[in-house]
Each structure stands twice: as structure tokens, then as C-alpha cells.
Design an enzyme around this catalytic site. Structure first.
Site, PDB file in Angstrom:
ATOM      1  N   GLN A   1       0.000  -6.787   4.110  1.00 29.60           N
ATOM      2  CA  GLN A   1       0.176  -7.362   2.777  1.00 29.60           C
ATOM      3  C   GLN A   1      -0.475  -6.457   1.736  1.00 29.60           C
ATOM      4  OE1 GLN A   1       2.068  -9.875   2.177  1.00 29.60           O
ATOM      5  NE2 GLN A   1       2.351 -10.674   4.249  1.00 29.60           N
TER       6      GLN A   1
ATOM      7  N   CYS B   1       9.602 -12.903   0.886  1.00 28.10           N
ATOM      8  CA  CYS B   1       9.396 -12.027  -0.279  1.00 28.10           C
ATOM      9  C   CYS B   1      10.695 -11.819  -1.040  1.00 28.10           C
ATOM     10  CB  CYS B   1       8.772 -10.699   0.147  1.00 28.10           C
ATOM     11  SG  CYS B   1       9.665  -9.885   1.461  1.00 28.10           S
TER      12      CYS B   1
ATOM     13  N   CYS C   1      -2.049   4.610 -11.830  1.00 26.76           N
ATOM     14  CA  CYS C   1      -1.360   3.321 -11.770  1.00 26.76           C
ATOM     15  C   CYS C   1      -2.434   2.239 -11.757  1.00 26.76           C
ATOM     16  CB  CYS C   1      -0.506   3.252 -10.506  1.00 26.76           C
ATOM     17  SG  CYS C   1       0.129   1.597 -10.206  1.00 26.76           S
TER      18      CYS C   1
HETATM   19  C1  LIG Z   1       6.866  -9.163   5.612  1.00 26.00           C
HETATM   20  S1  LIG Z   1       6.226  -8.380   7.038  1.00 26.00           S
HETATM   21  C2  LIG Z   1       5.134  -9.632   7.640  1.00 26.00           C
HETATM   22  C3  LIG Z   1       4.078  -9.206   8.605  1.00 26.00           C
HETATM   23  C4  LIG Z   1       2.906 -10.168   8.802  1.00 26.00           C
HETATM   24  N1  LIG Z   1       3.300 -11.536   8.851  1.00 26.00           N
HETATM   25  C5  LIG Z   1       1.834  -9.978   7.744  1.00 26.00           C
HETATM   26  O1  LIG Z   1       1.693 -10.842   6.872  1.00 26.00           O
HETATM   27  O2  LIG Z   1       1.143  -8.958   7.788  1.00 26.00           O
HETATM   28  C6  LIG Z   1       7.596  -8.410   8.103  1.00 26.00           C
HETATM   29  C7  LIG Z   1       7.351  -7.799   9.453  1.00 26.00           C
HETATM   30  O3  LIG Z   1       8.544  -7.967  10.234  1.00 26.00           O
HETATM   31  C8  LIG Z   1       8.780  -6.810  10.997  1.00 26.00           C
HETATM   32  N2  LIG Z   1      10.231  -6.835  11.289  1.00 26.00           N
HETATM   33  C9  LIG Z   1      11.253  -6.535  10.462  1.00 26.00           C
HETATM   34  N3  LIG Z   1      12.432  -6.796  11.057  1.00 26.00           N
HETATM   35  C10 LIG Z   1      12.142  -7.283  12.294  1.00 26.00           C
HETATM   36  C11 LIG Z   1      12.936  -7.739  13.379  1.00 26.00           C
HETATM   37  N4  LIG Z   1      14.261  -7.765  13.305  1.00 26.00           N
HETATM   38  N5  LIG Z   1      12.309  -8.162  14.489  1.00 26.00           N
HETATM   39  C12 LIG Z   1      10.952  -8.143  14.579  1.00 26.00           C
HETATM   40  N6  LIG Z   1      10.150  -7.728  13.576  1.00 26.00           N
HETATM   41  C13 LIG Z   1      10.738  -7.294  12.440  1.00 26.00           C
HETATM   42  C14 LIG Z   1       8.288  -5.672  10.130  1.00 26.00           C
HETATM   43  O4  LIG Z   1       7.957  -4.552  10.932  1.00 26.00           O
HETATM   44  C15 LIG Z   1       7.062  -6.296   9.467  1.00 26.00           C
HETATM   45  O5  LIG Z   1       5.898  -6.069  10.211  1.00 26.00           O
END
Ligand SMILES: C[S@@+](CC[C@H](N)C(=O)[O-])C[C@H]1O[C@@H](n2cnc3c(N)ncnc32)[C@H](O)[C@@H]1O
Length: 426
Positions: free
Chosen positions: A265, A384, A157
Site C-alpha cells: 500500500q 482501488c 513531488c
Molecule cells: C491491490 S494489491 C493488494 C495486496 C494486499 N492485500 C495489500 O494490501 O498489500 C493486489 C495484489 O493482487 C496480486 N494479483 C493481481 N492479480 C492476481 C491474480 N490474478 N491472482 C493472484 N494475485 C493477483 C498483485 O500481485 C497484488 O499483490
């Protein structure tokens, strides 16, 4: 029009999830695999009152931005819907999809700055999840075909960093060599740290690995600094085989540790610009509420600027990483909790700004309403998914927040996915 019909359609534009939109007999038809400007022949799959869905059978006349896909697997692999589109046209299409999502949710864009940042198309991905199936005792590793469960054997890939590609090759050969003991493997999760040295693999299995097979496997995967397996089902424990399952990524304010099972990320090439864009709307903020904080990618720089940060993360692996990464900052609370359960604590924090980075489902009305009840005046929303972003921005608007800027970052080139940072104020 009825299911099974073959129709010739002119694609007017691209819409979210990589589909092309056409019209036939007053009905909108979404065509999977069709690109803007194409004239296509398509097979009708579903017919509803207002719209129909069809699958591309042949491109009769290509749109002006169609190209020969650079990846050999593009014709079948469902991972990269936009491979057959010139890269600049991919960015323009994603921008249009974002604008349309917001317009449909009635979020006004007059006076809103909209920036777009592209990515290298190859060698950017340092996290990957590959499906594994077994055919006549031989492992097949890859991604699902578009619109089907068929697995496409993806030998190489081009999205993967060279280090991750090497790790994938080693695991592929190891699965073939140790097939008898590894037939319970269903999925492979791979990760590489930004330090260029840490690389880890997790085998998701439906039956436990025996210790002898596991140690032979480790010997066949020399580039992994960490290797383990995990059973099926939510919350199944991680079982270490060799090394440590942590990936290390140097950042301007320290080295971030993330467990290979924590969210991190996936696009290493745009990490700096993502961090700068997400933090810019919060410049000068003193008390910051950070929701969905993962291992602390944004928390670490926030910790160096703000007087107090409350960072909330629900997944145990990522929350443990965040506690580790932020241990030196006494004014940062790294909380392991579901965001919606943490909301009753927010009033006490006297926050002036918030950063949210939810998963694709978005924050949702409950979290947006709870945020609006705080004193937060500035919000950076990292998203996202443009449709859930639009829904949440519309609700924030009802609470008096105005959208100031949008920045689309193409963290997922060649796919229909996109990242957006929205800055709001009230
Ligand atoms: C898009 S990631 C962003 C993480 C971080 N901001 C980064 O850039 O590395 C979303 C995060 O939200 C967490 N998550 C998903 N649903 C959640 C919830 N209801 N409450 C708390 N955390 C949650 C996931 O485990 C994940 O780590």
C-alpha cells in the site's frame, strides 16, 4: 460539433478519471482537466454518437472550490488531477463518483452506511515509480503530462515522504553524474519501509548495468539500504547492486517484510485505518479465504484471530514475502497462485468469510462466481477502482450478497484514484 471545434461549456459535475461532465446540443461532453462548477473553453478531440471528449483550454469562470494548486508542477504533471480543487471538495467529488458508479451498476445504496476518510495531502507516499528520459545526455525524472507522453521533470513531488524524496534526489544526482553508464535507465522504482530506516531503489533498464558503474552508483546513493536493477519484460530477474531490497514495516502483530518489487500500500498515513476497516466486517470469522493477499498486510492480523486462513497471491516477490511474514503461523496457508486457478481448492476450506483486495481490473465474474459457490457468508472487498467494484458488487448481489457498508479511504489524495472497502453479507 466536430473534432477541432472550440466550445464554451458549463461543467455540471466531475466523473471518474478526473474529467468534468458538460452537455452541449443534447450530447454529453467529457472535459479532461475541468472541475465541477467551472465554465471552460475546451477543444473537441473526439465525437461519438452519444458523447464527445474535449481538452480544457482555459477556465473562463472557476468553480467555487477551485484553488491555487499547492504543487509547483501541477500545471503540467499528470499525476495530480485534483490539485486545483480544495481538499474537502476532492473528497465530496470522490464520494459522488463512487455513488454514481454503484447506481449505474444498479447496486442499491438504501440503508448502506457510507463513510469517508481523508488523508494528509503531503508526505504520505512511500512507494513511487518515476519515468526516466535522457535529453542531451541529461536525465529527466518525473511523471507524464496529462493526456500525452511528454515527461514532466518533477524535481520535488510533495506527495513523497521526506525519506523517499531524499532517495529520489540522490538517485537523480547519481544518474546525472554517471550518465555515460546509465543511459539505459528508463524507470525508477522507490520504496520506504514504515521503520523509517529501510529504503530501496530499483532501476529499470533496457541494457544491463556494468558492475563498475553499478558500484559507483551505490556510493552516490547513501540513503538506500537496498539498490538493484531489473531488465525489461515481465519476469525479468532483479539484480542486486548493494544492500538488501527489502522494506520493513512494523505492524501491531509483527514486522512485515516486503520486497521493493512487491505490491505494498502506497499511503503510509492511512495504513492503520485501512487495516481496521478491511478487517471489521470479518470480526469473529473462524475460517477466512483471503484473495490477492500481497505480502500479507491483512493476513498477519487475520492470522492472530482466525483458526485457518488461506491467503492467495500471484506475484512471486509478494508471495515469497507472505511466506516469510507468515512462517510462524501454522494455521495459515500462504499460496502462490493466480486466484482464478486456486478456486477449485476453496470448497475443501469450509470458509465462513472472505477478504478480497484485487488490482484495478477487479476480481471479475469467474472469481466472484467461484466465491459464491463456497459457504462464505461475509465478504470484505477492498477496491482501488469504483467501476470494477460496482460490476463485482452487482454480481455478488445476484448471488444473494447484500451490501452493508462502504468506506471510502482517500489513499491517493490530489489524484482521481480512490480506495473503497465494501462489507457484504448473505
Ligand atoms: C491491490 S494489491 C493488494 C495486496 C494486499 N492485500 C495489500 O494490501 O498489500 C493486489 C495484489 O493482487 C496480486 N494479483 C493481481 N492479480 C492476481 C491474480 N490474478 N491472482 C493472484 N494475485 C493477483 C498483485 O500481485 C497484488 O499483490
Amino acid at each position: 460539433m466536430k473534432p477541432g471545434d472550440r466550445v464554451s461549456l458549463q461543467i455540471e459535475k466531475g466523473v471518474y478519471r478526473g474529467r468534468g461532465l458538460a452537455r452541449s446540443g443534447g450530447r454529453v461532453v467529457f472535459v479532461t482537466g475541468a472541475l465541477p462548477g467551472d465554465r471552460v473553453r475546451a477543444r473537441v478531440d473526439k465525437v461519438k454518437r452519444d458523447f464527445a471528449e474535449a481538452a480544457l483550454e482555459a477556465v473562463e469562470e472557476p468553480g467555487s472550490a477551485r484553488r491555487e494548486p499547492p504543487c509547483a508542477h501541477a500545471a503540467r504533471c499528470g499525476g495530480c488531477t485534483y490539485q486545483p480543487l480544495e481538499y474537502e471538495a476532492q473528497l465530496a467529488l470522490k464520494r459522488d463518483v463512487l455513488v454514481e458508479s454503484l447506481s449505474r451498476a444498479r447496486v442499491p445504496l438504501d440503508g448502506v452506511d457510507l463513510a469517508v476518510t481523508g488523508s494528509p495531502e503531503e508526505g504520505w507516499r512511500w512507494r513511487a515509480r518515476l519515468h526516466v528520459e535522457w535529453e542531451a545526455g541529461r536525465p529527466v525524472l518525473g511523471f507524464r503530462e496529462e493526456g500525452s507522453h511528454a515527461l514532466v521533470d518533477v524535481e520535488r513531488c510533495p506527495q513523497l515522504t521526506p525519506g523517499l524524496a531524499r532517495l529520489a534526489d540522490e538517485v537523480r544526482s547519481a544518474l546525472a553524474a554517471e550518465a555515460a553508464g546509465l543511459r539505459g535507465v528508463e524507470e525508477l522504482r522507490l520504496g520506504e519501509g514504515g521503520d523509517g530506516a529501510s529504503r530501496a531503489a530499483v532501476l529499470n533498464v533496457h541494457r544491463a548495468l556494468d558492475p563498475q558503474t553499478a558500484s559507483r552508483l551505490a556510493a552516490r546513493v547513501p540513503s538506500a539500504s537496498g539498490l538493484g536493477w531489473q531488465g525489461a519484460g515481465p519476469g525479468a530477474p532483479f539484480v542486486r547492486i548493494a544492500g538488501e531490497p527489502y522494506l520493513f514495516t512494523p505492524r501491531p502483530h509483527g514486522v512485515l517484510r516486503s520486497h521493493v518489487l512487491s505490491f505494498f500500500q502506497g499511503n503510509g498515513a492511512l495504513l492503520d485505518v485501512l487495516e481496521a476497516t478491511a478487517l471489521a466486517p470479518l470480526a469473529g470469522a473462524r475460517r477466512v479465504l483471503e484473495l490477492y493477499s500481497g505480502a500479507g498486510l491483512f493476513t498477519l492480523p487475520l492470522a492472530t484471530r482466525a483458526e485457518h486462513v488461506r491467503a492467495v497471491e500471484g506475484a512471486p516477490w509478494a508471495a515469497a514475502d507472505a511466506r516469510h511474514n507468515l512462517a510462524a503461523f501454522g494455521h495459515v496457508q500462504a499460496i502462490e497462485a493466480a486466484v482464478e486457478h486456486d478456486a477449485p481448492e476453496w470448497a475443501r476450506g469450509r470458509f465462513d468469510a472472505a477478504l478480497l483486495d484485487p488490482p484495478r481490473a477487479g476480481a471479475g465474474p469467474e472469481v466472484v462466481d467461484a466465491l459464491a459457490r463456497t459457504r462464505v457468508a461475509r465478504v470484505a472487498y477492498v477496491s482501488c477502482d469504483p467501476t470494477t467494484l460496482a460490476r463485482d458488487l452487482a454480481r455478488l448481489r445476484e448471488h444473494g450478497f447484500a451490501l452493508r457498508s462502504l468506506h471510502l479511504l482517500d489513499l491517493f489524495p490530489d489524484t482521481f484514484h480512490m480506495e473503497t472497502v465494501a462489507a457484504l453479507e448473505r
